[in-house]
Design a protein around this motif. Structure first.
Motif, PDB file in Angstrom:
ATOM      1  N   GLY A 187       0.773  -1.235   0.000  1.00 22.21           N
ATOM      2  CA  GLY A 187       0.000   0.000   0.000  1.00 22.21           C
ATOM      3  C   GLY A 187       0.802   1.281   0.000  1.00 22.21           C
ATOM      4  N   CYS A 188       2.122   1.165  -0.098  1.00 20.82           N
ATOM      5  CA  CYS A 188       2.979   2.360  -0.085  1.00 20.82           C
ATOM      6  C   CYS A 188       3.161   2.941  -1.485  1.00 20.82           C
ATOM      7  N   GLN A 189       3.716   4.141  -1.522  1.00 21.77           N
ATOM      8  CA  GLN A 189       4.207   4.738  -2.752  1.00 21.77           C
ATOM      9  C   GLN A 189       5.737   4.640  -2.718  1.00 21.77           C
ATOM     10  N   PRO A 190       6.325   3.654  -3.395  1.00 24.71           N
ATOM     11  CA  PRO A 190       7.782   3.514  -3.352  1.00 24.71           C
ATOM     12  C   PRO A 190       8.467   4.702  -4.034  1.00 24.71           C
ATOM     13  N   VAL A 191       9.492   5.218  -3.384  1.00 23.96           N
ATOM     14  CA  VAL A 191      10.278   6.324  -3.918  1.00 23.96           C
ATOM     15  C   VAL A 191      11.746   5.885  -3.903  1.00 23.96           C
ATOM     16  N   VAL A 192      12.366   5.786  -5.079  1.00 23.75           N
ATOM     17  CA  VAL A 192      13.758   5.338  -5.163  1.00 23.75           C
ATOM     18  C   VAL A 192      14.682   6.508  -4.830  1.00 23.75           C
ATOM     19  N   ILE A 193      15.447   6.348  -3.769  1.00 24.58           N
ATOM     20  CA  ILE A 193      16.388   7.370  -3.308  1.00 24.58           C
ATOM     21  C   ILE A 193      17.668   6.652  -2.902  1.00 24.58           C
ATOM     22  N   ASN A 194      18.808   7.141  -3.363  1.00 26.14           N
ATOM     23  CA  ASN A 194      20.075   6.512  -3.019  1.00 26.14           C
ATOM     24  C   ASN A 194      20.359   6.629  -1.526  1.00 26.14           C
ATOM     25  N   SER A 195      21.171   5.711  -1.008  1.00 25.19           N
ATOM     26  CA  SER A 195      21.403   5.624   0.432  1.00 25.19           C
ATOM     27  C   SER A 195      22.009   6.899   1.015  1.00 25.19           C
ATOM     28  N   ASP A 196      22.795   7.627   0.209  1.00 23.59           N
ATOM     29  CA  ASP A 196      23.436   8.833   0.734  1.00 23.59           C
ATOM     30  C   ASP A 196      22.456   9.992   0.926  1.00 23.59           C
ATOM     31  N   SER A 197      21.206   9.822   0.471  1.00 18.77           N
ATOM     32  CA  SER A 197      20.216  10.904   0.566  1.00 18.77           C
ATOM     33  C   SER A 197      19.003  10.539   1.412  1.00 18.77           C
ATOM     34  N   ILE A 198      19.056   9.413   2.121  1.00 26.17           N
ATOM     35  CA  ILE A 198      17.880   8.979   2.899  1.00 26.17           C
ATOM     36  C   ILE A 198      17.514  10.000   3.962  1.00 26.17           C
ATOM     37  N   ARG A 199      18.478  10.430   4.741  1.00 22.56           N
ATOM     38  CA  ARG A 199      18.184  11.375   5.828  1.00 22.56           C
ATOM     39  C   ARG A 199      17.573  12.662   5.269  1.00 22.56           C
ATOM     40  N   ALA A 200      18.166  13.201   4.209  1.00 19.73           N
ATOM     41  CA  ALA A 200      17.644  14.430   3.617  1.00 19.73           C
ATOM     42  C   ALA A 200      16.227  14.232   3.100  1.00 19.73           C
ATOM     43  N   ALA A 201      15.951  13.065   2.515  1.00 16.68           N
ATOM     44  CA  ALA A 201      14.612  12.797   1.986  1.00 16.68           C
ATOM     45  C   ALA A 201      13.577  12.730   3.092  1.00 16.68           C
ATOM     46  N   LEU A 202      13.939  12.166   4.234  1.00 14.45           N
ATOM     47  CA  LEU A 202      13.015  12.130   5.370  1.00 14.45           C
ATOM     48  C   LEU A 202      12.798  13.517   5.957  1.00 14.45           C
ATOM     49  N   GLN A 203      13.820  14.346   5.876  1.00 12.44           N
ATOM     50  CA  GLN A 203      13.697  15.699   6.405  1.00 12.44           C
ATOM     51  C   GLN A 203      12.853  16.596   5.512  1.00 12.44           C
ATOM     52  N   ASP A 204      13.048  16.479   4.189  1.00 14.17           N
ATOM     53  CA  ASP A 204      12.365  17.425   3.296  1.00 14.17           C
ATOM     54  C   ASP A 204      11.029  16.913   2.766  1.00 14.17           C
ATOM     55  N   GLY A 205      10.608  15.730   3.200  1.00 13.40           N
ATOM     56  CA  GLY A 205       9.287  15.248   2.842  1.00 13.40           C
ATOM     57  C   GLY A 205       9.217  14.405   1.584  1.00 13.40           C
ATOM     58  N   ARG A 206      10.348  14.172   0.935  1.00  7.96           N
ATOM     59  CA  ARG A 206      10.303  13.272  -0.220  1.00  7.96           C
ATOM     60  C   ARG A 206       9.949  11.852   0.206  1.00  7.96           C
ATOM     61  N   ALA A 207      10.216  11.516   1.462  1.00  8.92           N
ATOM     62  CA  ALA A 207       9.875  10.198   1.999  1.00  8.92           C
ATOM     63  C   ALA A 207       9.262  10.363   3.384  1.00  8.92           C
ATOM     64  N   ASP A 208       8.288   9.482   3.691  1.00  7.99           N
ATOM     65  CA  ASP A 208       7.687   9.445   5.028  1.00  7.99           C
ATOM     66  C   ASP A 208       8.319   8.350   5.876  1.00  7.99           C
ATOM     67  N   ALA A 209       8.956   7.381   5.203  1.00  9.49           N
ATOM     68  CA  ALA A 209       9.516   6.226   5.895  1.00  9.49           C
ATOM     69  C   ALA A 209      10.614   5.628   5.033  1.00  9.49           C
ATOM     70  N   GLN A 210      11.375   4.748   5.647  1.00  7.86           N
ATOM     71  CA  GLN A 210      12.391   4.005   4.905  1.00  7.86           C
ATOM     72  C   GLN A 210      12.544   2.648   5.580  1.00  7.86           C
ATOM     73  N   GLU A 211      13.195   1.706   4.896  1.00  6.29           N
ATOM     74  CA  GLU A 211      13.358   0.372   5.479  1.00  6.29           C
ATOM     75  C   GLU A 211      14.806  -0.069   5.281  1.00  6.29           C
ATOM     76  N   ASN A 212      15.432  -0.412   6.407  1.00 10.84           N
ATOM     77  CA  ASN A 212      16.834  -0.802   6.436  1.00 10.84           C
ATOM     78  C   ASN A 212      17.123  -1.447   7.780  1.00 10.84           C
ATOM     79  N   PRO A 213      18.224  -2.169   7.905  1.00 13.97           N
ATOM     80  CA  PRO A 213      18.627  -2.637   9.231  1.00 13.97           C
ATOM     81  C   PRO A 213      18.886  -1.468  10.180  1.00 13.97           C
ATOM     82  N   LEU A 214      18.842  -1.747  11.465  1.00 14.01           N
ATOM     83  CA  LEU A 214      18.983  -0.697  12.469  1.00 14.01           C
ATOM     84  C   LEU A 214      20.333   0.001  12.400  1.00 14.01           C
ATOM     85  N   THR A 215      21.359  -0.694  11.922  1.00 12.54           N
ATOM     86  CA  THR A 215      22.678  -0.065  11.866  1.00 12.54           C
ATOM     87  C   THR A 215      22.680   1.160  10.963  1.00 12.54           C
TER      88      THR A 215
END
Length: 331
Positions: free
Chosen positions: A191-219
């Motif tokens: 039910g999600c809208q997948p948004v392809v974002i490279n790993s080096d931009s995950i934090r920025a995407a969560l901050q600026d609203g391009r993404a609401d969530a992400q999925e990765n190991p806790l590390t």
């Protein structure tokens, strides 16, 4: 000795391009560049640096390798680094199966949702017949894989700006996913809208609203300080991912047998050590992230898996009968 094996160059740190400079290396007969996408503080970086230091020592200084964390900050991150590996501009690289699947389609099987019970279970599969089949497929694309070559990333969890307890909680969320069709198919089915974002931009995407969530190991949430921009973690264990150590195929084939043996031997040792490091880190981080204020939930897996029937049917066909049979045997 072919020029491609005696590249007297290193990759500069300029962001935005893969800039090549000349230098003279008197001691080393073979000089290589190794990329990976993790931070300098990661277990992956530590073990890879140690690995190449041992290889240099055991080959009497004939091999010298420069290791660049975070893919040397090249524009395009993992997909760009994969192209550089295939072209021979870099000689060694670690990469998750989903992104490798853009060139070696069978590698997508590593991201099959709910296929592996744990990271240790996935390691057994990658060291066994399924992993051997994937290496055959890599070879056909000019990439060399290693018999024990899957460093660990870990079981993937959902981090978000809201609590995720059931699949319904994912409805409409912009979910950051890496390149690779299987991960996108999985979260579309949930039910999600997948948004392809490279790993080096995950934090920025969560901050600026391009993404609401992400999925990765806790590390990853720890290393990239995602706990500062998310509030919740759902311990879904929905898929495993690893860092496949890859070599430029033509370079590998031209290496003398004794050099290949030294690299193989040390890759196996380092992979096993890093797997232990990563499993321990992912285990302790639940407590550490909770202490930083992150809220945790542990959803039941069955409701999520129930929504993936069409994904399994599609990928059974797409991967082919041999790959699917090997996956079933391993899992």
């Amino acid at each position: 000795m072919p020029a491609s094996l005696t590249r007297r160059r290193f990759v500069g740190a300029a962001i935005g391009s893969l800039t090549v400079f000349s230098r003279t290396l008197h001691a080393a007969e073979f000089t290589f560049v190794q990329y990976h996408n993790q931070t300098p503080a990661s277990a992956l970086h530590t073990r890879i640096v140690e690995m190449w230091a041992r290889i240099r020592e055991q080959t009497g200084g004939r091999v010298e390798t420069q290791v660049f964390p975070q893919n040397n900050n090249i524009t395009g991150s993992d997909p760009a680094a994969l192209k550089a590996l295939v072209s021979g501009d870099i000689q060694f690289f670690t990469l998750m199966g989903g992104i490798l699947g853009t060139i070696v389609p069978a590698a997508e099987v590593q991201q099959m949702p709910y296929a592996f019970r744990s990271a240790a279970h996935a390691h057994q599969a990658m060291d066994g017949p399924l992993g051997a089949y994937l290496r055959e497929e890599m070879t056909a694309k000019g990439i060399h894989g290693f018999a024990v070559g899957a460093f660990d990333n870990g079981m993937r969890q959902i981090t978000a700006k809201k609590r995720i307890a059931t699949p319904d909680d994912l409805a409409g969320l912009k979910m950051r996913v890496p390149a690779g069709q299987l991960v996108a198919d999985t979260f579309s089915a949930l039910g999600c809208q997948p948004v392809v974002i490279n790993s080096d931009s995950i934090r920025a995407a969560l901050q600026d609203g391009r993404a609401d969530a992400q999925e990765n190991p806790l590390t990853l949430a720890d290393q990239f300080k995602l706990y500062e921009v998310i509030t919740d973690v759902a311990m879904t264990n929905h898929m495993w991912s690893g860092f496949n150590l890859l070599a430029h195929g033509p370079t590998w084939q031209r290496l003398p047998e004794d050099i290949r043996a030294a690299i193989d031997r040390n890759v196996t040792a380092s992979v096993r050590l890093q797997r232990e490091d990563q499993i321990r880190a992912n285990a302790r981080l639940r407590t550490e992230l909770a202490a930083r204020g992150v809220r945790f939930a542990t959803p039941e897996a069955a409701p999520f898996k129930k929504r993936l029937d069409a994904v399994y049917a599609k990928w059974k066909t797409q991967l082919g009968s041999r790959c699917w049979t090997l996956l079933q045997s391993a899992t």
